[in-house]
Scaffold this active site. Sequence first.
Site, PDB file in Angstrom:
ATOM      1  N   GLU A 177       0.822  -1.216   0.000  1.00 29.85           N
ATOM      2  CA  GLU A 177       0.000   0.000   0.000  1.00 29.85           C
ATOM      3  C   GLU A 177       0.856   1.267   0.000  1.00 29.85           C
ATOM      4  OE1 GLU A 177      -2.394   0.698   3.521  1.00 29.85           O
ATOM      5  OE2 GLU A 177      -3.633   2.167   2.490  1.00 29.85           O
ATOM      6  N   LYS A 219      -2.628  -2.243  -2.980  1.00 28.52           N
ATOM      7  CA  LYS A 219      -3.655  -1.386  -2.384  1.00 28.52           C
ATOM      8  C   LYS A 219      -3.320   0.034  -2.782  1.00 28.52           C
ATOM      9  CE  LYS A 219      -5.995  -0.167   1.904  1.00 28.52           C
ATOM     10  NZ  LYS A 219      -6.683  -0.753   3.050  1.00 28.52           N
TER      11      LYS A 219
HETATM   12  P1  13P Z   1      -9.215   4.045   4.707  1.00 22.30           P
HETATM   13  O1  13P Z   1     -10.104   3.343   3.692  1.00 22.30           O
HETATM   14  O2  13P Z   1      -9.963   4.608   5.874  1.00 22.30           O
HETATM   15  O3  13P Z   1      -8.287   5.016   4.035  1.00 22.30           O
HETATM   16  O4  13P Z   1      -8.306   2.919   5.366  1.00 22.30           O
HETATM   17  C1  13P Z   1      -7.775   1.941   4.598  1.00 22.30           C
HETATM   18  C2  13P Z   1      -6.460   1.534   5.140  1.00 22.30           C
HETATM   19  O5  13P Z   1      -6.241   0.379   5.446  1.00 22.30           O
HETATM   20  C3  13P Z   1      -5.412   2.556   5.249  1.00 22.30           C
HETATM   21  O6  13P Z   1      -4.197   1.956   5.516  1.00 22.30           O
END
Ligand code: 13P
Length: 336
Positions: A177, A219
């Site tokens: 991510e 992600k």
């Molecule tokens: P949000 O969808 O609230 O941004 O959180 C997702 C997430 O796992 C951020 O690391």
Amino acid sequence: MSIEQLAETALAMVAPGKGIIAIDESNATIKKRFDGVGIECTEENRRAYRELLLSTPKLSDYISGAILYDETIRQSTRDGVPFARLMADNGMIPGIKVDKGTHALAGFPGEVVTEGLDGLRARLEEYYKLGARFAKWRAVINIGDDIPSGTCIDANAHALARYAALCQEQGLVPMVEPEVIMDGNHDIDTCYEVTEVTLRSLFASLYEQNVMLEGTILKASMVLPGSTSGEDASVEEVAAATLQCLKSTVPATLPGIVFLSGGQSDEAATAHLDAMNRMGPNPWPLSFSYGRAMQSAALKLWSQDIAKNIADAQATVYERARANGLAALGEWSKAA
Ligand code: 13P
């Protein structure tokens, strides 16, 4: 762990019409969310809240897995069923957040790097035994005057690739991510450029560290104007820019991409995902791994009476899952 097993898990995470619920808030972050609605942040309240979410009836209609936090994967339902087992019994894949948060990047004011590589192999081994089959690591890229620097982007990409390689060695699918943060007054084109450079650096690092893309999930953040820019981008504009950026940077061998919500409204997060899927066919399944956009409504409702409002809060979780599940197919409509 064979690549076939990792690939099978990765594909199951993005099965048609299903996505991930992110409930991996650290204790500091969940405290902020609880403070926002007046719930005391005790260990029992955190446990009860996560039990509410994970035991939502028929959640697996639209949810393939959930990302848990270290404390949560060690917790159980009130009846003593470990959360990871509850999930597996209900057809959902347990995931775990394994990074140790962001820290100032020395020499680069305003920029951060994610820590957590030291000792990670042993922690992954334990999480696997506790039932986790995928693991998330979040890097944060801030946009501002003269930032992000190439150094910050590359340092974060390197850490993501090191963690991803360790995950695959230990039998967990890495959910990488690199979040380009929405805060700021930048325009949508700047977000596009930063996201493009970030993804290029990430995939170069994954390649260098011998990470098998077939067993990896991205992600991603969406390409959006900064939250204080005053710029209004249409749903189609955001969807088209995000898709174009991903298509020019992400190899087609990746089994799937899920999005974070990042502070978008519930409806915007759903509408953007739906629009991207309507614009398909795309090289990969596009689904969701939302935290706030899955939970906000339920948390608010639960906070009004934490003893009585459990079923009502679960009904809103199911509704959000359903809307996002339909959006993952490009079949959502506002009225649905
Ligand atoms: P949000 O969808 O609230 O941004 O959180 C997702 C997430 O796992 C951020 O690391």
